[in-house]
Design an enzyme around this catalytic site. Structure first.
Site, PDB file in Angstrom:
ATOM      1  CG  ASN A  10      -1.701   1.232   1.435  1.00  0.00           C
ATOM      2  OD1 ASN A  10      -1.789   2.058   0.514  1.00  0.00           O
ATOM      3  ND2 ASN A  10      -2.286   1.402   2.620  1.00  0.00           N
ATOM      4  CE  LYS A  12      -0.120   3.279   4.796  1.00  0.00           C
ATOM      5  NZ  LYS A  12       0.003   3.386   6.240  1.00  0.00           N
ATOM      6  CG  HIS A  98      -5.812   1.855   5.236  1.00  0.00           C
ATOM      7  ND1 HIS A  98      -5.373   2.824   6.112  1.00  0.00           N
ATOM      8  CD2 HIS A  98      -4.790   0.980   5.086  1.00  0.00           C
ATOM      9  CE1 HIS A  98      -4.121   2.549   6.452  1.00  0.00           C
ATOM     10  NE2 HIS A  98      -3.743   1.431   5.853  1.00  0.00           N
ATOM     11  CD  GLU A 100      -2.950   5.525   6.750  1.00  0.00           C
ATOM     12  OE1 GLU A 100      -2.952   5.568   5.504  1.00  0.00           O
ATOM     13  OE2 GLU A 100      -2.014   5.023   7.402  1.00  0.00           O
ATOM     14  CD  GLU A 170      -3.416  -2.631   7.348  1.00  0.00           C
ATOM     15  OE1 GLU A 170      -2.268  -2.780   6.931  1.00  0.00           O
ATOM     16  OE2 GLU A 170      -4.141  -1.686   7.018  1.00  0.00           O
ATOM     17  N   GLY A 176       2.544   2.278  10.800  1.00  0.00           N
ATOM     18  CA  GLY A 176       3.485   3.388  10.631  1.00  0.00           C
ATOM     19  C   GLY A 176       4.179   3.802  11.917  1.00  0.00           C
ATOM     20  CB  SER A 216       5.309  -1.614  11.909  1.00  0.00           C
ATOM     21  OG  SER A 216       4.874  -0.290  12.148  1.00  0.00           O
TER      22      SER A 216
END
Ligand code: PGA
Length: 258
Positions: A10, A12, A98, A100, A170, A176, A216
Protein backbone atom coordinates in the site's frame (compact mmCIF):
# COMPACT_ATOMS: atom_id res chain seq x y z
CA UNK A 1 -5.39 -26.27 4.20
CA UNK A 2 -2.65 -24.64 2.20
CA UNK A 3 -3.39 -21.04 1.40
CA UNK A 4 -1.19 -18.94 -0.91
CA UNK A 5 0.68 -16.08 0.71
CA UNK A 6 -0.50 -12.65 -0.45
CA UNK A 7 1.95 -9.77 -0.03
CA UNK A 8 0.45 -6.43 -0.98
CA UNK A 9 2.10 -3.01 -0.95
CA UNK A 10 0.00 0.00 0.00
CA UNK A 11 1.94 2.99 -1.28
CA UNK A 12 -0.46 5.51 0.34
CA UNK A 13 0.13 9.12 -0.76
CA UNK A 14 3.68 8.54 -2.02
CA UNK A 15 5.56 8.48 -5.35
CA UNK A 16 5.00 10.44 -8.55
CA UNK A 17 4.22 8.77 -11.88
CA UNK A 18 7.76 7.89 -12.94
CA UNK A 19 8.76 6.74 -9.45
CA UNK A 20 5.64 4.57 -9.33
CA UNK A 21 6.40 2.96 -12.70
CA UNK A 22 9.97 2.29 -11.59
CA UNK A 23 8.94 0.77 -8.24
CA UNK A 24 6.27 -1.35 -9.95
CA UNK A 25 8.86 -2.80 -12.34
CA UNK A 26 11.31 -3.52 -9.51
CA UNK A 27 8.51 -5.12 -7.50
CA UNK A 28 7.57 -7.30 -10.48
CA UNK A 29 11.17 -8.53 -10.68
CA UNK A 30 11.13 -9.36 -6.96
CA UNK A 31 7.81 -11.19 -7.34
CA UNK A 32 8.97 -13.19 -10.37
CA UNK A 33 11.47 -15.07 -8.20
CA UNK A 34 8.61 -16.87 -6.43
CA UNK A 35 7.22 -18.34 -9.68
CA UNK A 36 3.68 -17.39 -8.73
CA UNK A 37 3.94 -19.11 -5.33
CA UNK A 38 3.41 -15.73 -3.61
CA UNK A 39 0.70 -13.37 -4.84
CA UNK A 40 1.97 -9.80 -4.98
CA UNK A 41 0.07 -6.57 -5.57
CA UNK A 42 0.78 -2.85 -5.40
CA UNK A 43 -1.56 0.06 -4.67
CA UNK A 44 -0.39 3.41 -6.11
CA UNK A 45 -2.29 6.70 -5.84
CA UNK A 46 -5.24 7.16 -8.24
CA UNK A 47 -3.36 9.38 -10.70
CA UNK A 48 -0.62 6.78 -11.18
CA UNK A 49 -2.87 3.75 -11.74
CA UNK A 50 -2.74 3.86 -15.55
CA UNK A 51 1.01 4.51 -15.56
CA UNK A 52 1.61 1.53 -13.29
CA UNK A 53 -0.76 -0.59 -15.38
CA UNK A 54 1.26 0.14 -18.52
CA UNK A 55 4.55 -0.39 -16.70
CA UNK A 56 3.40 -3.80 -15.44
CA UNK A 57 1.76 -4.87 -18.71
CA UNK A 58 -1.70 -6.40 -18.88
CA UNK A 59 -0.66 -9.94 -17.99
CA UNK A 60 1.70 -9.09 -15.15
CA UNK A 61 1.96 -11.43 -12.19
CA UNK A 62 1.81 -8.39 -9.94
CA UNK A 63 -1.76 -7.25 -9.39
CA UNK A 64 -2.78 -3.63 -9.32
CA UNK A 65 -4.98 -2.22 -6.57
CA UNK A 66 -6.58 1.13 -5.87
CA UNK A 67 -6.47 2.46 -2.31
CA UNK A 68 -10.14 3.47 -2.21
CA UNK A 69 -13.23 3.93 -4.37
CA UNK A 70 -16.79 5.22 -4.26
CA UNK A 71 -19.85 2.93 -4.26
CA UNK A 72 -22.04 4.87 -6.73
CA UNK A 73 -21.51 4.18 -10.43
CA UNK A 74 -21.71 7.78 -11.65
CA UNK A 75 -23.40 11.09 -10.96
CA UNK A 76 -22.95 14.29 -9.00
CA UNK A 77 -20.20 13.11 -6.63
CA UNK A 78 -17.43 15.65 -7.13
CA UNK A 79 -13.99 14.30 -6.45
CA UNK A 80 -14.95 10.64 -6.24
CA UNK A 81 -13.90 7.67 -8.41
CA UNK A 82 -16.24 4.70 -8.99
CA UNK A 83 -15.18 1.06 -8.85
CA UNK A 84 -16.22 0.67 -12.50
CA UNK A 85 -13.74 3.39 -13.49
CA UNK A 86 -11.02 1.76 -11.39
CA UNK A 87 -11.61 -1.48 -13.24
CA UNK A 88 -11.64 0.38 -16.54
CA UNK A 89 -8.27 1.94 -15.61
CA UNK A 90 -6.80 -1.54 -15.15
CA UNK A 91 -7.20 -2.25 -11.44
CA UNK A 92 -7.56 -5.86 -10.31
CA UNK A 93 -8.67 -4.95 -6.82
CA UNK A 94 -9.15 -2.25 -4.22
CA UNK A 95 -8.33 -1.65 -0.56
CA UNK A 96 -11.48 -0.78 1.41
CA UNK A 97 -11.87 0.50 4.96
CA UNK A 98 -8.22 1.26 5.66
CA UNK A 99 -7.88 2.76 9.13
CA UNK A 100 -6.66 6.04 7.62
CA UNK A 101 -9.93 6.24 5.67
CA UNK A 102 -11.88 5.45 8.83
CA UNK A 103 -9.98 7.82 11.10
CA UNK A 104 -9.06 10.79 8.90
CA UNK A 105 -12.04 10.72 6.52
CA UNK A 106 -14.71 9.44 8.90
CA UNK A 107 -15.71 6.31 6.96
CA UNK A 108 -18.26 4.25 8.87
CA UNK A 109 -18.79 0.49 8.85
CA UNK A 110 -22.07 1.03 6.93
CA UNK A 111 -20.39 3.10 4.20
CA UNK A 112 -17.64 0.49 3.99
CA UNK A 113 -20.31 -2.21 3.54
CA UNK A 114 -21.67 -0.31 0.51
CA UNK A 115 -18.17 -0.11 -0.92
CA UNK A 116 -17.46 -3.82 -0.39
CA UNK A 117 -20.68 -4.73 -2.17
CA UNK A 118 -20.16 -2.33 -5.10
CA UNK A 119 -16.51 -3.24 -5.64
CA UNK A 120 -17.16 -6.99 -5.54
CA UNK A 121 -20.14 -6.66 -7.89
CA UNK A 122 -17.94 -4.84 -10.42
CA UNK A 123 -15.51 -7.74 -10.29
CA UNK A 124 -12.69 -6.28 -8.24
CA UNK A 125 -10.85 -8.16 -5.53
CA UNK A 126 -11.61 -6.48 -2.18
CA UNK A 127 -9.03 -6.10 0.58
CA UNK A 128 -11.23 -5.28 3.57
CA UNK A 129 -9.22 -3.74 6.43
CA UNK A 130 -10.08 -3.98 10.09
CA UNK A 131 -8.28 -3.26 13.35
CA UNK A 132 -8.55 -1.60 16.73
CA UNK A 133 -6.98 1.59 18.06
CA UNK A 134 -4.66 1.61 21.07
CA UNK A 135 -7.43 2.94 23.34
CA UNK A 136 -9.75 0.16 22.20
CA UNK A 137 -7.09 -2.49 22.81
CA UNK A 138 -6.30 -1.11 26.26
CA UNK A 139 -10.01 -1.07 27.11
CA UNK A 140 -10.19 -4.78 26.21
CA UNK A 141 -12.41 -4.05 23.20
CA UNK A 142 -10.21 -5.39 20.41
CA UNK A 143 -12.45 -8.27 19.40
CA UNK A 144 -15.69 -6.32 19.82
CA UNK A 145 -14.39 -3.68 17.37
CA UNK A 146 -12.98 -6.11 14.80
CA UNK A 147 -16.07 -8.31 14.92
CA UNK A 148 -18.31 -5.32 14.25
CA UNK A 149 -16.11 -3.99 11.44
CA UNK A 150 -16.27 -7.35 9.69
CA UNK A 151 -19.88 -8.26 10.43
CA UNK A 152 -21.19 -4.93 9.17
CA UNK A 153 -18.51 -4.53 6.46
CA UNK A 154 -19.43 -7.86 4.88
CA UNK A 155 -23.18 -7.62 5.46
CA UNK A 156 -24.07 -6.54 1.90
CA UNK A 157 -21.64 -8.82 0.07
CA UNK A 158 -23.58 -11.20 -2.21
CA UNK A 159 -23.04 -14.83 -1.25
CA UNK A 160 -21.61 -15.78 -4.63
CA UNK A 161 -18.87 -13.13 -4.35
CA UNK A 162 -17.31 -14.21 -1.05
CA UNK A 163 -14.22 -15.54 -2.78
CA UNK A 164 -13.41 -12.04 -4.04
CA UNK A 165 -12.72 -10.78 -0.50
CA UNK A 166 -9.53 -10.93 1.49
CA UNK A 167 -9.20 -9.51 4.99
CA UNK A 168 -6.35 -7.36 6.32
CA UNK A 169 -6.08 -7.20 10.10
CA UNK A 170 -4.21 -4.00 10.87
CA UNK A 171 -4.12 -2.85 14.49
CA UNK A 172 -4.12 0.94 14.22
CA UNK A 173 -1.46 1.30 16.92
CA UNK A 174 0.94 -0.73 14.77
CA UNK A 175 0.50 1.22 11.51
CA UNK A 176 3.48 3.39 10.63
CA UNK A 177 4.64 3.39 14.26
CA UNK A 178 7.37 0.76 14.11
CA UNK A 179 5.38 -1.25 16.70
CA UNK A 180 4.22 -4.59 15.34
CA UNK A 181 1.71 -6.82 17.03
CA UNK A 182 3.66 -9.83 18.24
CA UNK A 183 3.13 -12.93 16.09
CA UNK A 184 1.05 -14.40 18.95
CA UNK A 185 -1.10 -11.27 19.29
CA UNK A 186 -1.71 -11.23 15.54
CA UNK A 187 -2.40 -14.98 15.36
CA UNK A 188 -4.96 -14.71 18.16
CA UNK A 189 -7.04 -12.18 16.22
CA UNK A 190 -6.54 -13.92 12.87
CA UNK A 191 -7.87 -17.17 14.33
CA UNK A 192 -10.91 -15.32 15.73
CA UNK A 193 -11.50 -13.69 12.34
CA UNK A 194 -11.42 -17.08 10.62
CA UNK A 195 -13.81 -18.48 13.21
CA UNK A 196 -16.18 -15.54 12.72
CA UNK A 197 -16.14 -16.04 8.95
CA UNK A 198 -16.95 -19.68 9.55
CA UNK A 199 -20.22 -18.56 11.12
CA UNK A 200 -20.98 -15.62 8.78
CA UNK A 201 -20.08 -17.74 5.75
CA UNK A 202 -19.33 -21.47 5.73
CA UNK A 203 -16.45 -23.25 7.47
CA UNK A 204 -14.87 -24.21 4.15
CA UNK A 205 -15.06 -20.63 2.85
CA UNK A 206 -13.47 -19.48 6.11
CA UNK A 207 -10.69 -22.02 5.71
CA UNK A 208 -9.89 -20.60 2.29
CA UNK A 209 -10.07 -16.87 2.99
CA UNK A 210 -6.78 -14.99 2.96
CA UNK A 211 -6.14 -12.99 6.14
CA UNK A 212 -3.24 -10.57 5.86
CA UNK A 213 -1.56 -8.87 8.78
CA UNK A 214 -0.63 -5.20 8.48
CA UNK A 215 1.18 -2.71 10.70
CA UNK A 216 4.93 -2.06 10.49
CA UNK A 217 5.67 -5.31 8.70
CA UNK A 218 9.31 -5.29 7.57
CA UNK A 219 12.09 -7.64 6.56
CA UNK A 220 13.00 -8.36 10.19
CA UNK A 221 9.59 -9.39 11.51
CA UNK A 222 7.93 -10.90 8.41
CA UNK A 223 9.23 -14.45 8.71
CA UNK A 224 8.05 -14.90 12.29
CA UNK A 225 4.59 -13.53 11.44
CA UNK A 226 4.23 -15.72 8.33
CA UNK A 227 5.01 -18.85 10.33
CA UNK A 228 1.75 -18.42 12.24
CA UNK A 229 -1.03 -20.68 11.09
CA UNK A 230 -3.67 -18.08 10.26
CA UNK A 231 -1.41 -15.33 8.89
CA UNK A 232 -1.54 -15.54 5.10
CA UNK A 233 0.61 -12.59 4.15
CA UNK A 234 0.85 -8.89 4.74
CA UNK A 235 -0.46 -5.51 3.72
CA UNK A 236 2.70 -3.43 3.82
CA UNK A 237 2.96 0.38 3.93
CA UNK A 238 6.37 1.95 4.55
CA UNK A 239 8.46 -1.11 3.72
CA UNK A 240 6.70 -1.48 0.33
CA UNK A 241 8.19 1.83 -0.83
CA UNK A 242 11.72 0.38 -0.94
CA UNK A 243 12.13 -2.64 -3.18
CA UNK A 244 14.97 -4.02 -1.04
CA UNK A 245 12.71 -4.33 1.99
CA UNK A 246 9.63 -5.41 0.04
CA UNK A 247 11.50 -8.13 -1.82
CA UNK A 248 12.78 -9.53 1.48
CA UNK A 249 9.20 -9.68 2.76
CA UNK A 250 8.13 -11.49 -0.44
CA UNK A 251 11.11 -13.81 0.02
CA UNK A 252 10.09 -14.56 3.63
CA UNK A 253 6.62 -15.63 2.44
CA UNK A 254 8.18 -17.75 -0.29
CA UNK A 255 10.43 -19.44 2.26
CA UNK A 256 7.52 -20.31 4.55
CA UNK A 257 5.45 -21.57 1.61
CA UNK A 258 8.13 -24.15 0.62
P1 PGA B 1 2.85 0.33 7.63
O1 PGA B 1 1.40 0.53 6.96
O2 PGA B 1 3.41 -0.96 7.07
O3 PGA B 1 3.65 1.54 7.18
O4 PGA B 1 2.67 0.28 9.09
C1 PGA B 1 0.54 -0.57 6.78
C2 PGA B 1 -0.78 -0.11 6.23
O5 PGA B 1 -1.24 0.98 6.63
O6 PGA B 1 -1.40 -0.79 5.40
Amino acid sequence: MARTFHIYGNWKLNKNASESAQLALETAQAAAVTNGKVKVAVAPVFTNITTVRSALGSTSHVNLLAQNGYPKASGAFTGEVSFALLKDAGCDGVIIGHSERRQIFGETNEFIADKVQAAAEIGLQVVLCCGETLDEREAGKTWEIVEKQLTVGLSKLPENLRSSVIIAYEPVWAIGTGKTASPDQAQEIHALIRKLLGTLWTPSQAAEVIIQYGGSVNESNALELFRKEDIDGALVGGAALKVDSFSKIIQAAFEVSQ
